[in-house]
Design a protein around this motif. Structure first.
Motif, PDB file in Angstrom:
ATOM      1  N   PHE A  43       9.736  20.892  23.968  1.00  0.00           N
ATOM      2  CA  PHE A  43       8.556  20.332  23.325  1.00  0.00           C
ATOM      3  C   PHE A  43       7.971  19.220  24.176  1.00  0.00           C
ATOM      4  O   PHE A  43       6.770  19.141  24.422  1.00  0.00           O
ATOM      5  CB  PHE A  43       8.978  19.798  21.960  1.00  0.00           C
ATOM      6  N   GLU A  61      -0.965   4.309  33.282  1.00  0.00           N
ATOM      7  CA  GLU A  61      -0.953   4.701  31.877  1.00  0.00           C
ATOM      8  C   GLU A  61      -0.492   3.610  30.936  1.00  0.00           C
ATOM      9  O   GLU A  61      -0.728   3.670  29.749  1.00  0.00           O
ATOM     10  CB  GLU A  61      -0.009   5.892  31.691  1.00  0.00           C
ATOM     11  N   LYS A  65       2.965   6.155  23.215  1.00  0.00           N
ATOM     12  CA  LYS A  65       2.550   7.541  23.022  1.00  0.00           C
ATOM     13  C   LYS A  65       2.528   7.901  21.547  1.00  0.00           C
ATOM     14  O   LYS A  65       1.663   8.637  21.086  1.00  0.00           O
ATOM     15  CB  LYS A  65       3.502   8.490  23.752  1.00  0.00           C
ATOM     16  N   TYR A 122       3.847   8.831   9.717  1.00  0.00           N
ATOM     17  CA  TYR A 122       3.479   7.930   8.617  1.00  0.00           C
ATOM     18  C   TYR A 122       2.104   7.327   8.795  1.00  0.00           C
ATOM     19  O   TYR A 122       1.407   7.075   7.832  1.00  0.00           O
ATOM     20  CB  TYR A 122       4.477   6.764   8.538  1.00  0.00           C
ATOM     21  N   VAL A 151       0.860  -1.184   0.000  1.00  0.00           N
ATOM     22  CA  VAL A 151       0.000   0.000   0.000  1.00  0.00           C
ATOM     23  C   VAL A 151       0.898   1.236   0.000  1.00  0.00           C
ATOM     24  O   VAL A 151       1.835   1.306   0.779  1.00  0.00           O
ATOM     25  CB  VAL A 151      -0.890   0.002   1.256  1.00  0.00           C
ATOM     26  N   VAL A 192      -6.061   1.633   0.391  1.00  0.00           N
ATOM     27  CA  VAL A 192      -5.447   2.853   0.920  1.00  0.00           C
ATOM     28  C   VAL A 192      -5.114   2.795   2.397  1.00  0.00           C
ATOM     29  O   VAL A 192      -4.535   3.724   2.926  1.00  0.00           O
ATOM     30  CB  VAL A 192      -6.334   4.095   0.673  1.00  0.00           C
ATOM     31  N   THR A 193      -5.460   1.705   3.093  1.00  0.00           N
ATOM     32  CA  THR A 193      -5.033   1.675   4.500  1.00  0.00           C
ATOM     33  C   THR A 193      -3.632   1.111   4.571  1.00  0.00           C
ATOM     34  O   THR A 193      -3.356   0.020   4.094  1.00  0.00           O
ATOM     35  CB  THR A 193      -5.911   0.770   5.372  1.00  0.00           C
ATOM     36  N   ARG A 194      -2.760   1.885   5.224  1.00  0.00           N
ATOM     37  CA  ARG A 194      -1.391   1.422   5.358  1.00  0.00           C
ATOM     38  C   ARG A 194      -1.317   0.508   6.573  1.00  0.00           C
ATOM     39  O   ARG A 194      -2.062   0.662   7.523  1.00  0.00           O
ATOM     40  CB  ARG A 194      -0.478   2.628   5.558  1.00  0.00           C
ATOM     41  N   ARG A 195      -0.362  -0.413   6.520  1.00  0.00           N
ATOM     42  CA  ARG A 195      -0.221  -1.348   7.624  1.00  0.00           C
ATOM     43  C   ARG A 195       1.210  -1.333   8.120  1.00  0.00           C
ATOM     44  O   ARG A 195       2.142  -1.299   7.318  1.00  0.00           O
ATOM     45  CB  ARG A 195      -0.524  -2.775   7.156  1.00  0.00           C
ATOM     46  N   ALA A 199      11.241  11.572  22.165  1.00  0.00           N
ATOM     47  CA  ALA A 199      10.482  12.188  21.076  1.00  0.00           C
ATOM     48  C   ALA A 199      10.740  11.521  19.740  1.00  0.00           C
ATOM     49  O   ALA A 199       9.971  11.705  18.803  1.00  0.00           O
ATOM     50  CB  ALA A 199      10.831  13.666  20.972  1.00  0.00           C
ATOM     51  N   GLN A 259      -0.606   6.561  20.197  1.00  0.00           N
ATOM     52  CA  GLN A 259      -1.767   7.318  20.623  1.00  0.00           C
ATOM     53  C   GLN A 259      -1.880   8.609  19.827  1.00  0.00           C
ATOM     54  O   GLN A 259      -2.963   9.018  19.429  1.00  0.00           O
ATOM     55  CB  GLN A 259      -1.633   7.646  22.109  1.00  0.00           C
ATOM     56  N   ALA A 260      -0.736   9.237  19.560  1.00  0.00           N
ATOM     57  CA  ALA A 260      -0.775  10.493  18.805  1.00  0.00           C
ATOM     58  C   ALA A 260      -1.185  10.260  17.362  1.00  0.00           C
ATOM     59  O   ALA A 260      -1.675  11.177  16.706  1.00  0.00           O
ATOM     60  CB  ALA A 260       0.586  11.168  18.852  1.00  0.00           C
ATOM     61  N   SER A 261      -0.974   9.051  16.837  1.00  0.00           N
ATOM     62  CA  SER A 261      -1.256   8.830  15.431  1.00  0.00           C
ATOM     63  C   SER A 261      -2.718   8.514  15.154  1.00  0.00           C
ATOM     64  O   SER A 261      -3.167   8.576  14.024  1.00  0.00           O
ATOM     65  CB  SER A 261      -0.412   7.668  14.915  1.00  0.00           C
ATOM     66  N   ARG A 262      -3.476   8.201  16.202  1.00  0.00           N
ATOM     67  CA  ARG A 262      -4.917   7.904  16.050  1.00  0.00           C
ATOM     68  C   ARG A 262      -5.220   6.761  15.091  1.00  0.00           C
ATOM     69  O   ARG A 262      -6.266   6.718  14.479  1.00  0.00           O
ATOM     70  CB  ARG A 262      -5.696   9.155  15.583  1.00  0.00           C
ATOM     71  N   ARG A 280      -4.136  16.796  23.075  1.00  0.00           N
ATOM     72  CA  ARG A 280      -4.732  15.626  22.422  1.00  0.00           C
ATOM     73  C   ARG A 280      -4.381  14.341  23.137  1.00  0.00           C
ATOM     74  O   ARG A 280      -5.203  13.452  23.295  1.00  0.00           O
ATOM     75  CB  ARG A 280      -4.242  15.535  20.983  1.00  0.00           C
ATOM     76  N   LEU A 281      -3.136  14.221  23.572  1.00  0.00           N
ATOM     77  CA  LEU A 281      -2.728  12.980  24.211  1.00  0.00           C
ATOM     78  C   LEU A 281      -3.399  12.789  25.564  1.00  0.00           C
ATOM     79  O   LEU A 281      -3.463  11.686  26.084  1.00  0.00           O
ATOM     80  CB  LEU A 281      -1.203  12.965  24.416  1.00  0.00           C
ATOM     81  N   GLN A 339       6.887  15.899  14.123  1.00  0.00           N
ATOM     82  CA  GLN A 339       6.626  17.048  14.973  1.00  0.00           C
ATOM     83  C   GLN A 339       7.787  17.384  15.879  1.00  0.00           C
ATOM     84  O   GLN A 339       8.125  18.543  16.074  1.00  0.00           O
ATOM     85  CB  GLN A 339       5.379  16.785  15.819  1.00  0.00           C
ATOM     86  N   PHE A 386       6.957   2.723  26.483  1.00  0.00           N
ATOM     87  CA  PHE A 386       5.979   3.791  26.620  1.00  0.00           C
ATOM     88  C   PHE A 386       6.062   4.797  25.483  1.00  0.00           C
ATOM     89  O   PHE A 386       5.049   5.314  25.035  1.00  0.00           O
ATOM     90  CB  PHE A 386       6.223   4.489  27.957  1.00  0.00           C
TER      91      PHE A 386
END
Lengths: 505, 475
Positions: A177, B437, B199, B180, A50, B239-242, B171, B202-205, A209-210, B335, B195
């Motif tokens: 950050f 967490e 994180k 990605y 993909v 179109v879904t990446r894996r 980070a 989690q940020a990538s949703r 968001r986190l 980011q 961890f």
């Protein structure tokens, strides 16, 4: 903020429109093999996976950003003080690849680095203690705060930060950050509400968001919008279930880095007290840069640090080091020591960097016996006011508060972004230009960061160079081998706008 | 025309006549109807959603009454993580913790480069030339020639096309994954992932699918399930990446991931692999290149390798390396790269020098492995504690063989063991986690770190001391 005349907005949109049309044309030519593909390609063995990037996501990057890419990521090879040396970079294929010629451009005036108090220096006397600590401690820590990474240097630094800000306790982290993105989730969680300013920095947005809390945005520095949100939140509670919110946290910054505006702190504090919300103030750009003795926006407005619940800041900008801190009441800091993600999983700050912050802070507080700290703060204030006044006299549109050392100068047209930065470099001045997506699409700007280390001559050079540049923008950009249509549009506003300016020269 | 005009007038006259001839009630009824319509048209609109049930007075009362929770809950004074161990002086081989000198078995200083003189002098030279901080992100004059040099050196060392540097280890992977993998993409991740990876996810949703630790059968089952899902909706599947995210050497369990099988699964099910090599970079492999060298796998088969420089390289920061096609994307969408100040040049210079040392002395990796094996064997016989981790892993965990009942009690017991060891001159630490967490919380354990600087006597001393400690605490 001052609004631009209507024709400027129209021309800006036209500029982007032309760029987009050309973009489609070139993509079409690339797809049909009429033009060389310069982008790196996927592996042969993985061609049927993909696709990693969608074509449209990179449309802006490929077609608009690539044309003016040489204005960013410029490598330097000296200390980022008021003047620095740039490595000369040329491109043979219109910015797809760069080649270093090996020469350096010396003594370029630095209007881009966040060196507000001029602590980015290599003076041997100034860095004496840092050298000693580096020899003693080395560069690494190899452990987290809670395990074996908490050094006596950190304790010393935290006490000093607390004293500097006038609060009970403080905690330092290794990256600015990460301070935001790892501590906001520790403070708020599900069932809490975050009210965040429209123009907050990415780290605050990521932290919010986190955390999993509900986020609502209020208009930039607009107290009515904030009050309305607060009232609605308390009266109507959580959406759908109408249960009361557990906590409300207001996220604001001291100085906003793209606008140069200072937060309306007294009004926010009175709102916060009235509605019993909590305030998180991110002083990344304002600590050391505003205030009579450099203690940030809290001092600038003459308020007490107890009014703000969470004082956060970074050491990268005014102190010439790296890292961040959070300060406030002892309960807050104790909680963060046990529950912050950074304390448990991320390495702590390295000792030479901590020492640099200690010596810079001692200098600011006058603890090293000299008045150098105060002098720097005063010099920064003078430089800021002078520079802003000069630019204003010349008729440019500048955003931001008169006392903020971040000076954004609006350029609007996409063609001007590239032209401005390149021509300034030819005059030996290094500036930072920002366009979409960091700013709204019609408000591209050049951002100057005034420093206490700049002399009056340097500031004069920069402001006169601006004027000449505006006038002489009739030279089209020949780098592309064809005349950039947007530059034709650049000519018009300068001539129309500058009847006064033309007379001056 | 005239006829039409006449026709209209004719109709009008007829209407007026009809008006006069109609019965009275009819007229009255119609009059009332017209008046009603006019009233409706001019009366205020009635909004159904308007919560007109709260008066302003009630709103004020609600605002007065609302009490938020305190910003932070109070922390009990004896919270195990509240009082840090304060280290005076550098955390090197001999470490002074809380005033007592001990041998350091707790800092991840695997190759002993923390107080290496060459590294320090390289950092000093860089300090003289560049000062301390960079005062800007990479995009705005924060790129120094040392950064570019370090990126080139790392890419050459790992034999990939390109590398990118971040200024903080945590980070690195937490910014690389969301660059990605976006909302709607699927990520298969190991349960024992650290961890920072959690994180990043989690940020990538994206959709996260956990598979049991190092269990390739479980992973294959999940992949097959995903395949059947795809067949139901092929357009979406295109179109879904894996991605599969694994660590080379797991921090939480000390074992390695079965990389050859993962590569086979990658090509069979067309998933991309992201490898996190924080602990295995500079440890595994003949030249320290990590787990790909350890298993003899072509590095191009891995899409992205991410590592932090805070363990073997004794610096601060992290890097990602791979093909330009993949790494270049992070320069605009990572980011932690775009929105954060760059790495201080003295740390970059220290990392370059550390790389030089690693390249010049490839035999330290063998020495480190031998030491790991030795202590792994020596720790086997302790009754009450079990050793968790591979025999060549320099970061082991010692967990209680049988738990006391609650996690708190286990933690207290292990603390007593650690205190006993520290009083006798061996610095150890418990592995710390954020209990609420973590997705899959590992059991409490003592972390044992082996470095190249520890002598054989010290290793044996540590093992026997631990035996003693456990004896005295458990009885």
């Amino acid at each position: 903020f001052e609004q631009a005349p209507m024709y400027v907005a129209v021309l800006t949109f036209l500029g982007f429109g032309v760029g987009t049309i050309f973009g489609y044309l070139r993509d079409f030519m690339r797809a049909w093999g009429l033009e060389k593909r310069n982008v790196a390609a996927e592996r042969e063995q993985q061609k049927d996976f993909v696709p990693l990037y969608q074509d449209f996501e990179n449309f802006y990057t490929r077609n608009l950003y690539m044309r003016i890419r040489d204005n960013w990521n410029r490598p330097i090879c000296s200390v980022p003080g008021p003047q620095f040396d740039l490595m000369e970079r040329v491109t043979d294929d219109y910015n797809w690849t760069f080649r270093f010629t090996g020469r350096t451009i010396k003594n370029v005036i630095n209007m881009g680095s966040y060196n507000y108090l001029g602590f980015a220096e290599t003076d041997v006397n100034a860095l004496k203690t840092v050298t000693i600590e580096l020899q003693k401690y080395g560069t690494g820590i190899c452990s987290t705060r809670q395990e074996m990474g908490s050094l006596d240097k950190h304790v010393e630094l935290e006490k000093l930060v607390a004293k500097f800000l006038g609060v009970e306790d403080a905690m330092v982290f290794g990256m600015g950050f990460a301070t935001n993105s790892m501590n906001i989730p520790a403070l708020v969680g599900k069932g809490c509400l975050i009210l965040s300013d429209e123009l907050n920095h990415t780290s605050l947005v990521l932290g919010a968001r986190l955390s999993g809390a509900t986020i609502r945005i209020f208009k930039h520095n607009n107290m009515q919008s904030l009050e309305k949100l607060l009232r609605d939140a308390i009266i109507y509670g959580q959406p759908r279930s109408h249960r009361a919110w557990r906590k409300i946290l207001i996220l604001v910054e001291g100085i906003y880095s793209m606008e140069g505006s200072i937060v309306r702190l007294p009004e926010i504090v009175s709102l916060k007290k009235k509605y019993k919300a909590y305030l998180y103030l991110d002083e990344a750009h304002s600590i050391g840069a505003v205030g009579a003795t450099g203690r940030g926006v809290v001092e600038y407005f003459g308020m007490s640090p107890d009014d703000v619940d969470v004082l956060m800041g970074t050491f990268t900008k005014s102190f010439g080091a790296a890292g961040g801190y959070i300060a406030g009441k002892k309960d807050l800091v104790d909680f963060l020591r046990t529950h912050s993600h950074s304390a448990v999983y991320a390495t702590s700050m390295c000792p030479p960097v901590a020492e640099q912050i200690i010596r810079a802070m001692k200098c600011l507080m006058g603890l090293d016996g000299t008045t150098q700290g105060l002098q720097r703060v005063c010099q920064l204030g003078k430089n800021t006011r002078y520079f802003r006044q000069r630019l204003h006299e010349m008729g440019f549109i500048i955003y931001g508060n008169d006392d903020s050392p971040v000076v954004p100068l609006l350029l609007y047209m996409p063609g001007k972004i590239g032209a401005f930065a390149r021509r300034m470099l030819e005059k030996n001045i290094g500036v930072v230009v920002v366009g979409f997506p960091a700013t709204p699409i019609t408000e591209s700007r050049a951002r100057f960061c005034v420093s206490a280390a700049h002399t009056r001559e340097m500031l004069d050079t920069v402001s006169t160079a601006d004027v000449l540049l505006k006038l002489t923008s009739d030279t089209p950009l020949k780098q592309h081998g064809k005349i950039c249509l947007t530059c034709v549009q650049c000519k018009i506003p300068a001539a129309l706008k500058g009847a006064v300016i033309i007379n001056k020269v | 025309m005239a006829a039409a005009g006449m026709g209209q007038q004719w109709v009008l006259v007829e209407m007026v006549q009809a008006f006069y001839e109609a019965p009275a009630y009819h007229l009255i009824l119609e009059g009332i109807l017209i008046l009603w319509i006019i009233r409706l048209l001019f009366s205020k609109t009635y909004k159904l959603q308007e919560r007109s049930d709260l008066t302003p007075k009630e709103k004020e009362e609600l605002i007065e009454e609302w009490q938020p929770e305190p910003l932070v809950p109070p922390v009990p004074k004896d919270h195990p993580a509240l009082n840090y161990n304060i280290v005076s002086g550098p955390p090197t081989h001999i470490i002074t913790v809380n005033g007592k000198e001990c041998i350091n078995f707790a800092s991840f200083n695997f190759l002993g480069l923390l107080d290496n003189e060459k590294v320090k002098s390289a950092a000093q030279a860089s300090l003289k030339k560049y000062g301390v901080g960079t005062c800007g992100p990479r995009g705005f004059y924060g790129t120094f020639d040392v950064h570019l040099e370090l990126e080139e050196r790392l890419a050459k060392f790992m034999r990939t096309e390109e590398a990118i540097i971040y200024s903080y280890g945590f980070a690195t992977i937490a910014s690389a994954i969301p660059a990605y993998s976006k909302r709607g993409d699927i990520v298969f991740v190991d349960e024992a992932a650290c961890f920072a990876i959690q994180k990043g996810l989690q940020a990538s949703r994206s959709n996260i699918k956990l598979f049991k630790h190092n269990d390739m059968a479980d992973l294959e089952r999940l992949l097959k399930e995903q395949e059947t899902e795809d067949q139901k909706n092929p357009r979406k599947a295109r179109v879904t990446r894996r991605f599969i995210v694994v660590e080379g050497l797991y921090m939480n369990t000390g074992d390695v991931c079965p990389l050859p099988e993962l590569i086979k699964l990658k090509y069979k099910y067309k998933v991309r692999i992201f490898l996190e090599e924080s602990l295995s970079f500079g440890v595994l492999g003949e030249h320290g290149r990590g787990i790909t060298e350890h298993f003899g796998i072509n590095i191009d088969d891995i899409d992205l390798i991410s590592a932090n420089m805070e363990n073997s390289l004794a610096s601060i920061g992290g890097f990602c390396c791979g093909r330009s096609f993949i790494i270049d994307h992070q320069r605009l969408s990572g980011q932690g790269y775009c929105f954060s100040a760059s790495l201080p040049p003295l740390l970059a210079a220290a990392a370059i020098e550390a790389l030089n040392i690693m390249e010049d002395n490839p035999d330290i990796f063998q020495t480190l492995r031998a030491k790991c094996e030795r202590i792994h064997k020596a720790l086997q016989g302790i009754s009450g504690l079990k050793v968790v981790g591979e025999s060549f892993s320099p970061a082991l965990h010692l967990q209680l063989e049988e738990s006391c009942g609650s996690r708190e009690d286990d933690v207290k017991l292990l603390k007593r063991v650690v205190d006993y060891c520290m009083d006798s001159g061996i610095a150890l630490t418990q592995a710390r986690y954020l209990e609420k967490e973590e997705k899959c919380l590992p059991p409490p354990s003592i972390r044992v770190v082996i470095t190249v600087e520890q002598t054989e006597q010290e290793l044996d001393k540590a093992a026997s001391l631990l035996k003693e400690a456990v004896q005295s605490v458990l009885n």
